[in-house]
Scaffold this motif. Sequence first.
Motif, mmCIF file in Angstrom:
data_model
loop_
_atom_site.group_PDB
_atom_site.id
_atom_site.type_symbol
_atom_site.label_atom_id
_atom_site.label_comp_id
_atom_site.label_asym_id
_atom_site.label_seq_id
_atom_site.Cartn_x
_atom_site.Cartn_y
_atom_site.Cartn_z
ATOM 1 N N GLY A 1 0.804 -1.229 0.000
ATOM 2 C CA GLY A 1 0.000 0.000 0.000
ATOM 3 C C GLY A 1 0.831 1.270 0.000
ATOM 4 O O GLY A 1 0.322 2.361 0.271
ATOM 5 N N LEU A 2 2.135 1.158 -0.300
ATOM 6 C CA LEU A 2 2.980 2.358 -0.339
ATOM 7 C C LEU A 2 3.128 2.851 -1.773
ATOM 8 O O LEU A 2 2.980 2.078 -2.732
ATOM 9 C CB LEU A 2 4.371 2.029 0.228
ATOM 10 C CG LEU A 2 4.405 1.555 1.682
ATOM 11 C CD1 LEU A 2 5.815 1.066 2.046
ATOM 12 C CD2 LEU A 2 3.970 2.680 2.618
ATOM 13 N N SER A 3 3.484 4.119 -1.908
ATOM 14 C CA SER A 3 3.703 4.682 -3.246
ATOM 15 C C SER A 3 5.099 4.302 -3.739
ATOM 16 O O SER A 3 6.100 4.522 -3.038
ATOM 17 C CB SER A 3 3.561 6.206 -3.182
ATOM 18 O OG SER A 3 4.382 6.803 -4.142
ATOM 19 N N SER A 4 5.170 3.751 -4.955
ATOM 20 C CA SER A 4 6.472 3.385 -5.525
ATOM 21 C C SER A 4 7.330 4.628 -5.720
ATOM 22 O O SER A 4 8.541 4.609 -5.505
ATOM 23 C CB SER A 4 6.290 2.705 -6.883
ATOM 24 O OG SER A 4 5.417 1.619 -6.774
ATOM 25 N N GLN A 5 6.687 5.717 -6.153
ATOM 26 C CA GLN A 5 7.443 6.956 -6.385
ATOM 27 C C GLN A 5 8.041 7.461 -5.067
ATOM 28 O O GLN A 5 9.194 7.905 -5.031
ATOM 29 C CB GLN A 5 6.538 8.026 -7.009
ATOM 30 C CG GLN A 5 7.264 9.324 -7.337
ATOM 31 C CD GLN A 5 8.493 9.113 -8.241
ATOM 32 O OE1 GLN A 5 8.401 8.539 -9.312
ATOM 33 N NE2 GLN A 5 9.665 9.573 -7.781
ATOM 34 N N THR A 6 7.265 7.341 -3.973
ATOM 35 C CA THR A 6 7.818 7.794 -2.688
ATOM 36 C C THR A 6 8.996 6.906 -2.279
ATOM 37 O O THR A 6 9.995 7.394 -1.752
ATOM 38 C CB THR A 6 6.714 7.801 -1.595
ATOM 39 O OG1 THR A 6 5.606 8.532 -2.095
ATOM 40 C CG2 THR A 6 7.205 8.424 -0.304
ATOM 41 N N LEU A 7 8.890 5.608 -2.564
ATOM 42 C CA LEU A 7 10.038 4.723 -2.285
ATOM 43 C C LEU A 7 11.276 5.232 -3.044
ATOM 44 O O LEU A 7 12.377 5.321 -2.470
ATOM 45 C CB LEU A 7 9.725 3.271 -2.675
ATOM 46 C CG LEU A 7 10.927 2.319 -2.607
ATOM 47 C CD1 LEU A 7 11.459 2.165 -1.173
ATOM 48 C CD2 LEU A 7 10.583 0.936 -3.184
ATOM 49 N N LEU A 8 11.103 5.583 -4.328
ATOM 50 C CA LEU A 8 12.254 6.088 -5.103
ATOM 51 C C LEU A 8 12.818 7.355 -4.474
ATOM 52 O O LEU A 8 14.038 7.526 -4.382
ATOM 53 C CB LEU A 8 11.862 6.375 -6.560
ATOM 54 C CG LEU A 8 11.415 5.186 -7.423
ATOM 55 C CD1 LEU A 8 11.207 5.629 -8.870
ATOM 56 C CD2 LEU A 8 12.413 4.046 -7.364
ATOM 57 N N ASP A 9 11.917 8.231 -4.004
ATOM 58 C CA ASP A 9 12.376 9.486 -3.379
ATOM 59 C C ASP A 9 13.164 9.199 -2.102
ATOM 60 O O ASP A 9 14.174 9.841 -1.816
ATOM 61 C CB ASP A 9 11.177 10.388 -3.054
ATOM 62 C CG ASP A 9 10.433 10.851 -4.318
ATOM 63 O OD1 ASP A 9 11.024 10.752 -5.418
ATOM 64 O OD2 ASP A 9 9.271 11.281 -4.190
ATOM 65 N N VAL A 10 12.682 8.223 -1.329
ATOM 66 C CA VAL A 10 13.379 7.861 -0.079
ATOM 67 C C VAL A 10 14.744 7.260 -0.408
ATOM 68 O O VAL A 10 15.767 7.641 0.179
ATOM 69 C CB VAL A 10 12.520 6.875 0.758
ATOM 70 C CG1 VAL A 10 13.307 6.354 1.965
ATOM 71 C CG2 VAL A 10 11.217 7.531 1.218
ATOM 72 N N LEU A 11 14.748 6.332 -1.378
ATOM 73 C CA LEU A 11 16.017 5.659 -1.733
ATOM 74 C C LEU A 11 17.070 6.668 -2.189
ATOM 75 O O LEU A 11 18.250 6.524 -1.880
ATOM 76 C CB LEU A 11 15.786 4.628 -2.851
ATOM 77 C CG LEU A 11 15.078 3.335 -2.462
ATOM 78 C CD1 LEU A 11 14.806 2.480 -3.699
ATOM 79 C CD2 LEU A 11 15.918 2.542 -1.455
ATOM 80 N N GLU A 12 16.610 7.674 -2.922
ATOM 81 C CA GLU A 12 17.570 8.638 -3.469
ATOM 82 C C GLU A 12 18.315 9.399 -2.371
ATOM 83 O O GLU A 12 19.433 9.864 -2.559
ATOM 84 C CB GLU A 12 16.835 9.603 -4.397
ATOM 85 C CG GLU A 12 17.790 10.242 -5.382
ATOM 86 C CD GLU A 12 17.067 11.082 -6.416
ATOM 87 O OE1 GLU A 12 15.931 10.738 -6.800
ATOM 88 O OE2 GLU A 12 17.654 12.087 -6.829
ATOM 89 N N LEU A 13 17.662 9.508 -1.208
ATOM 90 C CA LEU A 13 18.288 10.246 -0.103
ATOM 91 C C LEU A 13 18.965 9.310 0.897
ATOM 92 O O LEU A 13 19.605 9.752 1.847
ATOM 93 C CB LEU A 13 17.219 11.077 0.623
ATOM 94 C CG LEU A 13 16.598 12.179 -0.237
ATOM 95 C CD1 LEU A 13 15.366 12.763 0.443
ATOM 96 C CD2 LEU A 13 17.624 13.263 -0.533
#
Length: 291
Positions: free
Chosen positions: A197-209
């Motif tokens: 139920g999480l946003s894939s795009q938010t995962l990418l944003d988190v990973l980038e940081l």
Amino acid sequence: MEGEIGFLGMGIMGKAMAMNLLRHGFKVTVWNRTLSRCDELVEHGASVGETPAAVVKKCKYTIGMLSDPAAALSVVFDKDGVLEQICSGKGYIDMSTVDAETSSKISEAITSKGGHFLEAPVSGSKKPAEDGQLVILAAGEKVLYEEALPAFDVMGKKSFFLGNVGNGAKMKLVVNMIMGSMMNAFSEGLVLADKSGLSSQTLLDVLELAAIANPMFKMKGPSMIQNNYTPAFPLKHQQKDMRLALALGDENAVSMPVAAAANEAFKKARNLSLGDLDFSAVHQTVKGGEH
Ligand SMILES: NC(=O)C1=CN([C@@H]2O[C@H](COP(=O)(O)OP(=O)(O)OC[C@H]3O[C@@H](n4cnc5c(N)ncnc54)[C@H](OP(=O)(O)O)[C@@H]3O)[C@@H](O)[C@H]2O)C=CC1
Ligand SMILES: O=CC(=O)O
């Protein structure tokens, strides 16, 4: 590098690398098994050789960028191959990703004819090849390495000379073994986030940081979440690299359960006819459902 450079193999990488050489003023003679793939290069000023032997006859230096060990061996040893024209004063540089044994076989054959040999596989995909940003992992004859540097400096952002033939091949396999394992972990993470139920795009944003941020996640992530697997690095080649890296692990008694699992996932993807797509299409094997 004096004179014309020969280039064998106009696949995704060879085409981009040869185009880059042309753009920087090198004269290039190209050959490809499927001849029509040379057309775009000819439009940009390249000449075409009818066979690998004809290219080597014409050029002091010839580069090979072929799909796998069988292809790399074929252009050297088969009829009209490199071996028919290689001789003293000529150099052959194989930039394909192969195993050390294949590279050594080619090296022995070339040097036994008086020619010079360098293996120089590359790290970096279609875009780095187009932009001259590859990392070149060379090994073999140091003199040929030094002579090739003007071309390497155009094709790559950094060249390493790693010593004896085989070391470039091994380094490339180690790097791609890590990359293939990372791609699988990344795919599982994307699917796990989505199914939880999480946003894939938010995962990418988190990973980038995060501490595990890396250019591959940044480059492949957005297209993966859109199920876009346009090939930059074909999956069948990544699976070949996993297979060859696992054989290297076998030879050295290195246990690699993570790489072995990643290899299984790439095999499964090939079995699902995803081999010609980008290696990020392994994501589909984790997602399941329609491809
Ligand atoms: N794509 C990438 O991101 C990267 C790829 N590499 C490595 O570079 C090499 C080339 O990759 P890439 O350009 O992506 O691959 P492609 O599949 O796009 O091209 C493969 C090339 O090999 C030729 N070939 C295949 N089999 C034979 C054969 N039996 N005889 C003669 N030629 C043959 C093909 O000719 P034809 O057109 O006739 O089929 C084509 O020119 C591989 O070793 C790959 O692992 C390394 C770094 C990055
Ligand atoms: O071999 C592939 C790459 O991206 O490097």
